[in-house]
Scaffold this motif. Structure first.
Motif, PDB file in Angstrom:
ATOM      1  N   MET A  45      46.687  49.190  34.935  1.00 26.41           N
ATOM      2  CA  MET A  45      45.700  49.103  36.837  1.00 26.41           C
ATOM      3  C   MET A  45      47.616  47.586  37.002  1.00 26.41           C
ATOM      4  N   LYS A  46      47.888  47.287  37.804  1.00 25.49           N
ATOM      5  CA  LYS A  46      48.241  46.102  38.078  1.00 25.49           C
ATOM      6  C   LYS A  46      47.744  45.085  38.353  1.00 25.49           C
ATOM      7  N   GLN A  47      47.910  43.411  38.301  1.00 34.87           N
ATOM      8  CA  GLN A  47      47.001  42.940  38.425  1.00 34.87           C
ATOM      9  C   GLN A  47      46.784  42.404  40.359  1.00 34.87           C
ATOM     10  N   LYS A  48      45.373  42.243  40.049  1.00 37.37           N
ATOM     11  CA  LYS A  48      45.419  42.186  41.495  1.00 37.37           C
ATOM     12  C   LYS A  48      44.287  40.511  42.791  1.00 37.37           C
ATOM     13  N   MET A  49      45.124  40.077  42.754  1.00 38.16           N
ATOM     14  CA  MET A  49      44.606  39.153  43.664  1.00 38.16           C
ATOM     15  C   MET A  49      43.475  39.286  44.974  1.00 38.16           C
ATOM     16  N   VAL A  50      42.510  39.387  45.048  1.00 43.61           N
ATOM     17  CA  VAL A  50      40.781  39.115  45.977  1.00 43.61           C
ATOM     18  C   VAL A  50      40.211  38.563  46.066  1.00 43.61           C
ATOM     19  N   VAL A  51      39.086  37.968  47.725  1.00 42.46           N
ATOM     20  CA  VAL A  51      38.123  37.136  47.299  1.00 42.46           C
ATOM     21  C   VAL A  51      37.752  38.007  47.389  1.00 42.46           C
ATOM     22  N   THR A  52      36.460  36.612  46.142  1.00 42.18           N
ATOM     23  CA  THR A  52      34.485  37.444  46.506  1.00 42.18           C
ATOM     24  C   THR A  52      34.098  37.513  48.064  1.00 42.18           C
ATOM     25  N   GLU A  53      33.612  38.178  47.961  1.00 46.16           N
ATOM     26  CA  GLU A  53      32.828  38.920  49.580  1.00 46.16           C
ATOM     27  C   GLU A  53      31.396  38.374  49.492  1.00 46.16           C
ATOM     28  N   ASP A  76      31.377  32.492  46.827  1.00 43.57           N
ATOM     29  CA  ASP A  76      31.290  33.496  48.326  1.00 43.57           C
ATOM     30  C   ASP A  76      32.679  33.126  48.386  1.00 43.57           C
ATOM     31  N   GLY A  77      33.232  33.605  48.978  1.00 39.58           N
ATOM     32  CA  GLY A  77      34.802  33.681  49.361  1.00 39.58           C
ATOM     33  C   GLY A  77      36.061  32.580  48.054  1.00 39.58           C
ATOM     34  N   GLU A  78      35.466  33.390  47.058  1.00 29.28           N
ATOM     35  CA  GLU A  78      36.496  32.436  45.814  1.00 29.28           C
ATOM     36  C   GLU A  78      37.724  33.687  45.086  1.00 29.28           C
ATOM     37  N   PHE A  79      39.311  33.351  44.973  1.00 22.59           N
ATOM     38  CA  PHE A  79      40.035  34.204  44.757  1.00 22.59           C
ATOM     39  C   PHE A  79      39.459  34.446  43.293  1.00 22.59           C
ATOM     40  N   VAL A  80      39.977  35.641  43.352  1.00 24.47           N
ATOM     41  CA  VAL A  80      39.986  35.918  41.530  1.00 24.47           C
ATOM     42  C   VAL A  80      40.885  36.924  41.460  1.00 24.47           C
ATOM     43  N   ASN A  81      42.211  37.453  39.582  1.00 24.27           N
ATOM     44  CA  ASN A  81      42.708  37.547  40.014  1.00 24.27           C
ATOM     45  C   ASN A  81      41.985  39.057  38.601  1.00 24.27           C
ATOM     46  N   ILE A  82      41.898  40.634  39.903  1.00 25.77           N
ATOM     47  CA  ILE A  82      41.596  41.559  38.313  1.00 25.77           C
ATOM     48  C   ILE A  82      42.900  41.674  37.625  1.00 25.77           C
ATOM     49  N   ASP A  90      40.104  47.967  34.880  1.00 24.35           N
ATOM     50  CA  ASP A  90      39.439  47.920  35.587  1.00 24.35           C
ATOM     51  C   ASP A  90      38.997  48.812  34.740  1.00 24.35           C
ATOM     52  N   LEU A  91      38.448  49.334  33.832  1.00 23.74           N
ATOM     53  CA  LEU A  91      38.044  50.031  32.663  1.00 23.74           C
ATOM     54  C   LEU A  91      36.459  50.179  32.465  1.00 23.74           C
ATOM     55  N   GLY A  92      35.947  51.258  32.770  1.00 21.24           N
ATOM     56  CA  GLY A  92      34.880  51.869  32.534  1.00 21.24           C
ATOM     57  C   GLY A  92      33.543  51.558  33.280  1.00 21.24           C
ATOM     58  N   GLY A  93      34.155  51.538  34.936  1.00 21.47           N
ATOM     59  CA  GLY A  93      34.045  51.035  35.497  1.00 21.47           C
ATOM     60  C   GLY A  93      33.553  48.964  36.065  1.00 21.47           C
ATOM     61  N   ASN A  94      33.579  48.528  34.879  1.00 20.92           N
ATOM     62  CA  ASN A  94      33.549  46.988  34.887  1.00 20.92           C
ATOM     63  C   ASN A  94      35.321  46.194  35.128  1.00 20.92           C
ATOM     64  N   TYR A  95      34.672  45.227  35.760  1.00 21.74           N
ATOM     65  CA  TYR A  95      35.978  44.144  35.984  1.00 21.74           C
ATOM     66  C   TYR A  95      36.168  43.314  35.272  1.00 21.74           C
ATOM     67  N   THR A  96      37.717  43.092  35.057  1.00 20.38           N
ATOM     68  CA  THR A  96      37.823  41.066  33.954  1.00 20.38           C
ATOM     69  C   THR A  96      38.314  41.542  35.231  1.00 20.38           C
ATOM     70  N   VAL A  97      38.433  40.174  35.462  1.00 18.91           N
ATOM     71  CA  VAL A  97      38.871  39.342  36.328  1.00 18.91           C
ATOM     72  C   VAL A  97      38.779  37.775  35.548  1.00 18.91           C
ATOM     73  N   ILE A 139      33.522  42.211  44.801  1.00 20.84           N
ATOM     74  CA  ILE A 139      34.956  42.116  45.083  1.00 20.84           C
ATOM     75  C   ILE A 139      35.956  42.725  45.662  1.00 20.84           C
ATOM     76  N   GLY A 140      35.405  43.970  46.550  1.00 20.73           N
ATOM     77  CA  GLY A 140      36.160  44.670  47.060  1.00 20.73           C
ATOM     78  C   GLY A 140      35.683  45.912  46.892  1.00 20.73           C
ATOM     79  N   ARG A 141      35.354  46.848  45.818  1.00 20.41           N
ATOM     80  CA  ARG A 141      35.805  47.574  45.320  1.00 20.41           C
ATOM     81  C   ARG A 141      33.980  48.607  45.301  1.00 20.41           C
ATOM     82  N   LYS A 142      34.145  49.566  44.866  1.00 22.72           N
ATOM     83  CA  LYS A 142      33.114  50.612  45.176  1.00 22.72           C
ATOM     84  C   LYS A 142      31.796  50.501  44.085  1.00 22.72           C
TER      85      LYS A 142
END
Length: 177
Positions: A1-9, A27-33, A36-43, A60-63
């Motif tokens: 996976m490529k790293q992706k910057m998102v904003v916490t919702e 809420d509203g913080e920039f994090v870099n994913i 995303d292995l095994g259903g957990n996210y490292t940011v 973080i905008g994921r399901k």
């Protein structure tokens, strides 16, 4: 996976890698994913590497991963549900769950105190992700109906070896040819 910057919702609980210390990301913080292995996210956030549980992925905008267990009518902790919860926890470096890796040695349930005690090991005694994995186990098993307390004992006897892995896990890891 490529790293992706998102904003916490929304505000989200995370665990610092490798200490396992709880950190609340507002809420509203920039994090870099970063993973995303095994259903957990490292940011990464504010110079820290953190894990967000898959059940909080919506932050973080994921399901989000859903862990729904039917509460047993007898009010007791269902051992199969504990094992099912453990099968949703993946090694942070490879997408294989802890049960299939052979890292869970024993599950003991005290119905009187509503405590689940789990003996588990790590692939290596010096594995820096131990506290994070313990936190994953405590959190996910704590979602099982009627569980009030989860105690995880890290044990290293017997030492883990790849022969403790399920055949499916060995195939997935490329250990069978």
């Amino acid at each position: 996976m490529k790293q992706k910057m998102v904003v916490t919702e929304r505000e989200v609980k995370s665990r610092k890698v490798p200490s396992g210390e709880t950190v609340i990301i507002p809420d509203g913080e920039f994090v870099n994913i970063t993973q995303d292995l095994g259903g957990n996210y490292t940011v990464t956030w504010q110079g820290n590497m953190l894990r967000i549980d898959g059940t909080d992925a919506d932050a973080i905008g994921r399901k989000p991963q859903s862990l729904d267990f039917t509460a047993p009518a007898d009010g007791n902790i269902d051992k199969q549900q504990v094992w099912d919860a453990l099968e949703t926890i993946y090694d942070p470096e490879i997408p294989i769950n802890l049960v299939s890796l052979g890292l869970i040695y024993n599950v003991d349930i005290n119905q009187d105190t509503k405590q689940v005690t789990i003996d588990m090991t790590l692939t290596a005694p010096g594995c820096g992700m131990g506290p994070v994995l313990v936190g994953d186990v405590e959190y996910r098993v704590g979602l099982v109906p009627f569980v009030d307390n989860v105690k995880v004992e890290l044990v290293f006897d017997p030492p883990w070896s790849r022969d403790k892995m399920s055949e499916e896990a060995q195939l997935e890891a490329g250990l069978f040819f």
